[in-house]
Write an enzyme that holds these catalytic residues in place. Structure first.
Site, PDB file in Angstrom:
ATOM      1  N   HIS A   1       0.864  -1.186   0.000  1.00 32.42           N
ATOM      2  CA  HIS A   1       0.000   0.000   0.000  1.00 32.42           C
ATOM      3  C   HIS A   1       0.898   1.232   0.000  1.00 32.42           C
ATOM      4  O   HIS A   1       1.705   1.433   0.899  1.00 32.42           O
ATOM      5  CB  HIS A   1      -0.912   0.022   1.228  1.00 32.42           C
ATOM      6  CG  HIS A   1      -1.828   1.215   1.242  1.00 32.42           C
ATOM      7  ND1 HIS A   1      -3.057   1.231   0.608  1.00 32.42           N
ATOM      8  CD2 HIS A   1      -1.683   2.448   1.808  1.00 32.42           C
ATOM      9  CE1 HIS A   1      -3.627   2.408   0.780  1.00 32.42           C
ATOM     10  NE2 HIS A   1      -2.817   3.163   1.502  1.00 32.42           N
ATOM     11  N   CYS A   2       0.770   2.038  -1.050  1.00 30.38           N
ATOM     12  CA  CYS A   2       1.609   3.227  -1.202  1.00 30.38           C
ATOM     13  C   CYS A   2       0.906   4.437  -0.584  1.00 30.38           C
ATOM     14  O   CYS A   2      -0.180   4.827  -1.026  1.00 30.38           O
ATOM     15  CB  CYS A   2       1.893   3.478  -2.683  1.00 30.38           C
ATOM     16  SG  CYS A   2       2.994   4.883  -2.978  1.00 30.38           S
ATOM     17  N   VAL A   3       1.531   5.008   0.432  1.00 29.23           N
ATOM     18  CA  VAL A   3       0.940   6.162   1.121  1.00 29.23           C
ATOM     19  C   VAL A   3       0.934   7.385   0.213  1.00 29.23           C
ATOM     20  O   VAL A   3      -0.037   8.140   0.170  1.00 29.23           O
ATOM     21  CB  VAL A   3       1.720   6.445   2.423  1.00 29.23           C
ATOM     22  CG1 VAL A   3       1.151   7.681   3.115  1.00 29.23           C
ATOM     23  CG2 VAL A   3       1.663   5.253   3.351  1.00 29.23           C
TER      24      VAL A   3
END
Length: 324
Positions: free
Chosen positions: A171-173
């Site tokens: 999951h890329c912030v």
């Protein structure tokens, strides 16, 4: 009773966003609001770095007048990087079919035959998914406890997005979304373009400092601080680009590499064996070119296939392009 300054400021921001949410419903969700703020911050950061060059670097302005194509290519790379960023962040990572509505919207390619399940029911989905696993595997073992979806191999539930993702990577912030089967290629291209942009901008900053290091000290301080931040970002981007290039060539994901011992179907496989790899050339082709409107699931390899993958390479294998 006096209200603390931090609490007062927080309340002010909450009231501001509550008023804005009447016109922009997306601001009512704290998660979407944070993702939007990050996107705005990233765009502003890019514009600051480029604007500094046009404000202080007279040599760059003069070069723009003499060679406008040079600056045009640079600005085109900036626009392409930002466009790739928003395109990646707004692309679905790929989700398994929901067992609640019985709508299957992916293509299953377990035996390289390309069976379509578009419009089938949840029973067909479950049957096809279980064919991906060894015989005798229980459906409950691979049913997501959060969204009640039977997960195919390489799928995982993301707690940030609250959904299951096919071929989950991470999951890329910064993007505000998961990286999965459908947007991993775009994510790699974004990293590549961002790395090129940082490198080019760093070269322009160094060129300025070489020619104007003693003219205005406060400008030099600003340029040096920005260059130092840019250098740190460039190191991170290069390492990230190399890491994901390695994952692509071996057909792995970040989650599979980091959590290998915790994933049941990967736990008994040796570390140097990549169960889903089809060779470097085939992996690159599937990642870059063999993309379709639908999604693809990969079955777990058999014991015989794992034994073949674990066999050491020889000179004959190099001649026959076994690694490819």
């Amino acid at each position: 009773m006096a209200v603390p300054c931090g609490g007062s400021l927080r309340d002010t921001w909450d009231r501001f966003f509550d008023r804005c949410s009447r016109f922009f419903p997306c601001l009512s969700d704290p998660a979407r609001r944070s993702a939007l703020c990050l996107k705005v911050a990233l765009v502003v950061l890019h514009l600051i770095y480029v604007s500094i060059l046009f404000i202080f670097d007279k040599d760059f302005i003069e070069k723009t007048k003499q060679q406008p194509w040079y600056t045009a290519i640079y600005l085109s790379l900036l626009v392409a990087t930002l466009a790739q960023y928003f395109l990646t962040s707004n692309t679905s990572p790929g989700q398994p079919a929901s067992s609640n509505n019985g709508s299957l919207v992916i293509t299953v390619d377990a035996d390289q035959l390309g069976r379509n399940l578009l419009g089938s029911n949840a029973t067909s989905w479950t049957k096809v998914v279980m064919d991906m696993y060894p015989p005798g595997t229980s459906v409950r073992t691979w049913t997501c406890s959060y969204c009640n979806v039977v997960q195919p191999p390489r799928a995982k539930h993301c707690h940030d997005c609250d959904k299951c993702v096919l071929q989950f990577d991470h999951h890329c912030v910064w993007l505000g979304t998961c990286i999965g089967q459908n947007n991993h290629c775009r994510f790699w291209w974004y990293i590549c373009e961002e790395t090129a942009l940082c490198l080019w901008t760093g070269i322009l900053y160094i060129s300025y400092l070489k020619s104007n290091i003693t003219k205005a000290w406060w400008v030099d301080v600003i340029m040096i601080l920005l260059l130092a931040t840019l250098f740190v970002s460039l190191i991170f981007l290069v390492l990230l680009l190399l890491f994901h290039s390695y994952l692509i060539m071996t057909n792995q994901t970040t989650y599979e590499l980091v959590r290998r011992r915790r994933i049941p179907y990967l736990r008994g496989i040796p570390e140097r064996v990549y169960p889903f790899s089809q060779g470097v050339c085939r992996n690159l082709y599937n990642f870059c070119l063999a993309r379709s409107t639908y999604y693809k699931m990969e079955r777990l390899p058999t014991a015989q296939e794992l034994e073949e993958k674990a066999r050491p390479y020889t000179c004959l294998d190099a001649l026959t392009c076994r690694c490819c």
